[in-house]
Design an enzyme around this catalytic site. Sequence first.
Site, short mmCIF file in Angstrom:
data_model
loop_
_atom_site.label_atom_id
_atom_site.label_comp_id
_atom_site.label_asym_id
_atom_site.label_seq_id
_atom_site.Cartn_x
_atom_site.Cartn_y
_atom_site.Cartn_z
N LYS A 1 0.86 -1.19 0.00
CA LYS A 1 0.00 0.00 0.00
C LYS A 1 0.89 1.24 0.00
O LYS A 1 1.76 1.40 0.86
CB LYS A 1 -0.87 -0.03 1.25
CG LYS A 1 -2.25 0.52 1.06
CD LYS A 1 -3.11 0.16 2.25
CE LYS A 1 -4.38 0.94 2.25
NZ LYS A 1 -5.12 0.75 3.50
C1 E4P Z 1 -8.47 1.62 3.41
O1 E4P Z 1 -7.69 0.82 2.98
C2 E4P Z 1 -8.32 2.34 4.69
O2 E4P Z 1 -7.60 1.51 5.56
C3 E4P Z 1 -9.62 2.63 5.37
O3 E4P Z 1 -10.73 2.21 4.61
C4 E4P Z 1 -9.72 4.00 5.92
O4 E4P Z 1 -10.95 4.13 6.56
P1 E4P Z 1 -11.27 5.24 7.64
O5 E4P Z 1 -11.57 6.52 6.92
O6 E4P Z 1 -12.47 4.70 8.36
O7 E4P Z 1 -10.07 5.36 8.54
#
Ligand code: E4P
Length: 215
Positions: A83
Site C-alpha cells: 500500500k
Molecule cells: C483503506 O484501505 C483504509 O484503511 C480505510 O478504509 C480508511 O478508513 P477510515 O476513513 O475509516 O479510517
Amino acid sequence: MKIFIDSADLEEIADAAAMGVLDGVTTNPSLVAKAGRPLRELIVEICELVDGPISAEVHATDLEGILREGRELAALHPNVVVKVPLIAEGLKAVRTLSAEGIRTNVTLCFSATQGLLAAKAGATYISPFLGRIDDISGDGMSLVEQLVTIYRNYDIDTQVLAASIRHPVHVVEAAMIGADVATLPHKVILQLLQHPLTDIGLERFLADAKKIPSK
Ligand code: E4P
C-alpha cells in the site's frame, strides 16, 4: 464485488474469515498501531488466516524508502499487496514495483485525477476514501462512480477498491456502481447480515419447534 475486511485485529479477521465472506484484507498504520503488534509479524499472521490479497502500507514517503519497504513487505508472503500513498514519490515507486511484479494498492485517493494517474503508474488497486469525503460534506460515492467509469472507458485493469466505508448503504451503492472491491470494518460486515425479520422469524420457528411432538 469482492469483500475485504479493513482491520488489523486478528480476532475480527478470523471471525469474518470463518463466515466464508472474505476475499482479502486491508490494513493501514492506524489500524496496525491499534493492534499494538509489529507490522511484519502481524502481516504474516494475517496471511495465514486469509488466502487473498493482504494490503500492508509503507511508512516511507521518499522513493528509495518506499521501494525498500515495499520490497520487504512483498517478500513476507506472495499474497502481500504493497500500500503506497498517492503522492508523486508514491507513483514513481508504483511504476517500479509494478514492473517487478509486485502488486500495489494506491491509498488516500480523493479525486478522479489522482485515480487516473495512479492507474497510469500501474496500480493494481486504487482506494478512494469515500467516508472521509462524506465527513467533510462531499459525495464520496460519486468519486467511486467516476473511477469505475473512467477505468471502464479505457479498459484500465486497475481495480476500484471502495474504502473508508461507514455503513451498509455504502456497500450496496458501491456494488450497484460496480466497484471491484469494498473494504469494510468488522462492524459493517456484521451489520450487512442483520435483519430484524430474520431474528423475529427465527424466534418463532424455535418456539414452534418445541411444540412438535417427538414421537
Ligand atoms: C483503506 O484501505 C483504509 O484503511 C480505510 O478504509 C480508511 O478508513 P477510515 O476513513 O475509516 O479510517
